[in-house]
Design a protein around this motif. Structure first.
Motif, mmCIF file in Angstrom:
data_model
loop_
_atom_site.group_PDB
_atom_site.id
_atom_site.type_symbol
_atom_site.label_atom_id
_atom_site.label_comp_id
_atom_site.label_asym_id
_atom_site.label_seq_id
_atom_site.Cartn_x
_atom_site.Cartn_y
_atom_site.Cartn_z
ATOM 1 N N LEU A 56 25.594 33.295 39.131
ATOM 2 C CA LEU A 56 26.978 33.622 38.763
ATOM 3 C C LEU A 56 27.176 33.210 37.311
ATOM 4 O O LEU A 56 27.078 32.031 36.985
ATOM 5 C CB LEU A 56 27.969 32.873 39.678
ATOM 6 C CG LEU A 56 27.923 33.232 41.153
ATOM 7 C CD1 LEU A 56 28.851 32.318 41.945
ATOM 8 C CD2 LEU A 56 28.281 34.688 41.384
ATOM 9 N N TRP A 86 34.182 36.248 41.822
ATOM 10 C CA TRP A 86 33.907 35.235 40.807
ATOM 11 C C TRP A 86 34.513 35.661 39.482
ATOM 12 O O TRP A 86 34.146 36.683 38.913
ATOM 13 C CB TRP A 86 32.397 35.045 40.673
ATOM 14 C CG TRP A 86 31.957 34.128 39.580
ATOM 15 C CD1 TRP A 86 31.283 34.493 38.454
ATOM 16 C CD2 TRP A 86 32.143 32.716 39.503
ATOM 17 N NE1 TRP A 86 31.035 33.386 37.684
ATOM 18 C CE2 TRP A 86 31.554 32.279 38.306
ATOM 19 C CE3 TRP A 86 32.759 31.779 40.331
ATOM 20 C CZ2 TRP A 86 31.554 30.951 37.918
ATOM 21 C CZ3 TRP A 86 32.760 30.453 39.947
ATOM 22 C CH2 TRP A 86 32.165 30.051 38.755
ATOM 23 N N VAL A 125 33.303 27.486 44.682
ATOM 24 C CA VAL A 125 32.253 28.257 45.343
ATOM 25 C C VAL A 125 31.104 27.371 45.822
ATOM 26 O O VAL A 125 30.053 27.871 46.209
ATOM 27 C CB VAL A 125 31.713 29.393 44.429
ATOM 28 C CG1 VAL A 125 32.782 30.437 44.173
ATOM 29 C CG2 VAL A 125 31.156 28.839 43.126
#
Length: 135
Positions: A56, A86, A125
């Protein structure tokens, strides 16, 4: 509000591979360069959650699906597919706006999502956060 962006057919095909065939552990999606279509950024068979998080970007928006495997207190094993949106604080404002308005184009085409997690930093996350949302 919809941005008019559509999900590429390969997105649904790879999602079905993850969900039905269990051949993938996670998929990252992004907007193409012209911001007209959602495309696959990366797929992986690795169950290493930390690897998933490293993929990410710190300054770019992504969507992802991750096949969580976990064990209940009684010892039984479960799995659920989680959808991640995200949008890190460091991403450009315009990118975050297009990302937010395009999410439904992808999310609504993916049938079988158990949990949706929106993250702007690593704590949102983290593995424990995702796991806590599954129960």
């Amino acid at each position: 509000m919809s941005s008019g962006v559509v999900a590429a057919s390969e997105c649904l095909a790879k999602f079905n591979d993850l969900k039905m065939k269990k051949s993938l552990k996670y998929i990252l999606f992004k907007l193409n360069d012209s911001r007209t279509e959602i495309v696959i950024d990366k797929t992986s068979e690795s169950s290493d959650y930390e690897e998933f998080l490293r993929n990410l970007p710190a300054d770019g928006c992504r969507w992802a699906v991750y096949d969580f495997n976990y064990t209940l207190e009684d010892g039984s094993h479960r799995n659920k597919v989680c959808f991640f949106s995200w949008s890190p604080d460091n991403a450009p404002v315009r990118a975050k706006m297009v990302h937010a308005s395009s999410k439904d184009a992808l999310r609504k085409s993916l049938d079988g999502i158990s949990v949706e997690i929106q993250g702007t930093d690593s704590t949102e996350v983290a593995y424990e956060t995702g796991l806590s949302r599954l129960y």
